[in-house]
Design a protein around this motif. Structure first.
Motif, mmCIF file in Angstrom:
data_model
loop_
_atom_site.group_PDB
_atom_site.id
_atom_site.type_symbol
_atom_site.label_atom_id
_atom_site.label_comp_id
_atom_site.label_asym_id
_atom_site.label_seq_id
_atom_site.Cartn_x
_atom_site.Cartn_y
_atom_site.Cartn_z
ATOM 1 N N PRO A 266 -9.380 6.856 5.606
ATOM 2 C CA PRO A 266 -9.572 8.086 4.824
ATOM 3 C C PRO A 266 -10.839 8.009 3.980
ATOM 4 O O PRO A 266 -11.238 6.926 3.521
ATOM 5 C CB PRO A 266 -8.325 8.117 3.926
ATOM 6 C CG PRO A 266 -7.317 7.293 4.638
ATOM 7 C CD PRO A 266 -8.077 6.216 5.349
ATOM 8 N N ASP A 267 -11.479 9.143 3.774
ATOM 9 C CA ASP A 267 -12.708 9.187 2.987
ATOM 10 C C ASP A 267 -12.473 8.614 1.593
ATOM 11 O O ASP A 267 -11.507 8.960 0.919
ATOM 12 C CB ASP A 267 -13.213 10.626 2.868
ATOM 13 C CG ASP A 267 -13.741 11.167 4.193
ATOM 14 O OD1 ASP A 267 -14.035 10.350 5.073
ATOM 15 O OD2 ASP A 267 -13.837 12.405 4.331
ATOM 16 N N GLY A 268 -13.380 7.750 1.184
ATOM 17 C CA GLY A 268 -13.313 7.201 -0.161
ATOM 18 C C GLY A 268 -12.360 6.044 -0.344
ATOM 19 O O GLY A 268 -12.216 5.542 -1.468
ATOM 20 N N PRO B 152 0.830 -1.217 0.000
ATOM 21 C CA PRO B 152 0.000 0.000 0.000
ATOM 22 C C PRO B 152 0.856 1.256 0.000
ATOM 23 O O PRO B 152 1.872 1.338 0.696
ATOM 24 C CB PRO B 152 -0.805 -0.112 1.299
ATOM 25 C CG PRO B 152 -0.724 -1.548 1.690
ATOM 26 C CD PRO B 152 0.599 -2.036 1.196
ATOM 27 N N ALA B 153 0.434 2.236 -0.813
ATOM 28 C CA ALA B 153 1.112 3.530 -0.839
ATOM 29 C C ALA B 153 0.214 4.634 -0.297
ATOM 30 O O ALA B 153 0.645 5.775 -0.161
ATOM 31 C CB ALA B 153 1.538 3.864 -2.269
ATOM 32 N N VAL B 154 -1.022 4.306 0.020
ATOM 33 C CA VAL B 154 -1.973 5.302 0.528
ATOM 34 C C VAL B 154 -1.692 5.547 2.005
ATOM 35 O O VAL B 154 -1.734 4.609 2.812
ATOM 36 C CB VAL B 154 -3.418 4.818 0.339
ATOM 37 C CG1 VAL B 154 -4.408 5.828 0.915
ATOM 38 C CG2 VAL B 154 -3.706 4.560 -1.131
ATOM 39 N N PRO B 155 -1.386 6.777 2.404
ATOM 40 C CA PRO B 155 -1.137 7.049 3.832
ATOM 41 C C PRO B 155 -2.442 6.967 4.615
ATOM 42 O O PRO B 155 -3.411 7.656 4.309
ATOM 43 C CB PRO B 155 -0.568 8.470 3.823
ATOM 44 C CG PRO B 155 -1.095 9.095 2.564
ATOM 45 C CD PRO B 155 -1.237 7.989 1.566
ATOM 46 N N ALA B 156 -2.447 6.102 5.622
ATOM 47 C CA ALA B 156 -3.656 5.941 6.446
ATOM 48 C C ALA B 156 -3.249 5.589 7.871
ATOM 49 O O ALA B 156 -3.669 4.557 8.407
ATOM 50 C CB ALA B 156 -4.561 4.874 5.844
#
Length: 258
Positions: free
Chosen positions: A211-213, A144-148
């Motif tokens: 995160p939203d979405g 994963p590269a999405v910061p969460a």
């Protein structure tokens, strides 16, 4: 490969119509073929024995190291194939459930010009378990590269308070069709109904911090046929590992003196 006892009554035309539209890179037409296969029937070619007999065996073929059971899509295609041994008509969803557990795919009309079309066992798993429940392949799976950070923090917190959870891993999954999503691989101490319900509750609490979405899906690490679970086992280190937390920070001293 032993033949099963499942039977069918036909349904080839829809499969044949979908098969005619399949082309390289056209995942939409391939998906249509899988849907037709799930609800239709195929004529399985028996290499040995008769339909329903204990010694009945399907034919098999191999391509690039993967096994496939050959079949045809109608009585007309059976005649065109020149197959002179026995066959049985089987509902697509039922033969898919039988074959994928043996990691065999299904090859449609291998006698046809161009060699027909192969359906790998991972796609047969989708046919058997529900095309809308499992993402369309081929899958591109990465870290994963999405910061969460808040989501991972919440998930770790709730996992600590969910004793059935052994470990958690994650991956970013991009299906051939549909939106990419964050997959959370859940490794459990047991897979009973109560444990599954506890995980549902844990995820419902943690997802509120995502995160939203951001689409999030849960993957059972115990599923030996799930391609995401297989990737996670091979490539992803747990971000939550209860056994590691329980281990002592250094090895216990050996008994005896120096």
């Amino acid at each position: 490969m032993t033949a099963g006892a499942a039977g069918g009554t036909g349904g080839g035309p829809a499969v044949e119509q979908a098969l005619e539209r399949v082309a390289p890179g056209r995942y939409d037409t391939y998906e249509t073929l899988l849907r037709a296969l799930a609800d239709g029937s195929v004529w399985m070619l028996l290499w040995h024995g008769e339909p329903g007999s204990p010694d009945a065996q399907y034919g098999n073929m191999e391509l690039d190291g993967y096994g496939y059971a050959p079949c045809v899509t109608s009585a007309a295609q059976l005649a065109a194939s020149g197959w002179n041994r026995s066959h049985e008509v089987v509902v697509g969803r039922e033969i898919a459930a039988e074959l994928y557990r043996e990691r065999y795919g299904l090859w449609l009309n291998p006698h046809a010009p161009g060699g027909g079309v192969g359906v790998p066992w991972l796609d047969l798993r989708r046919v058997a378990t529900g095309l809308d429940r499992v993402p369309a392949g081929p899958l591109r799976i990465t870290e994963p590269a999405v910061p969460a950070p808040q989501f991972y923090g919440a998930l770790t917190h709730h996992a600590h308070h969910t004793p059935v959870v052994r470990a958690l891993r994650c991956a970013w999954v991009e299906p051939a069709l549909g939106e990419p999503y964050l997959a959370v691989g859940v490794d459990l101490y047991d897979t009973g109904a109560a444990s599954v319900e506890a995980v549902r509750a844990m995820m419902a609490q943690a997802v509120a911090a995502a995160p939203d979405g951001l689409p999030v899906a849960t993957v059972a690490m115990a599923d030996e046929y799930d391609p995401v679970a297989m990737w996670l086992r091979a490539h992803a280190r747990p971000f939550f590992d209860r056994d590691a937390y329980a281990a002592p920070p250094w090895p216990a001293p050996a008994p005896g003196g120096y």
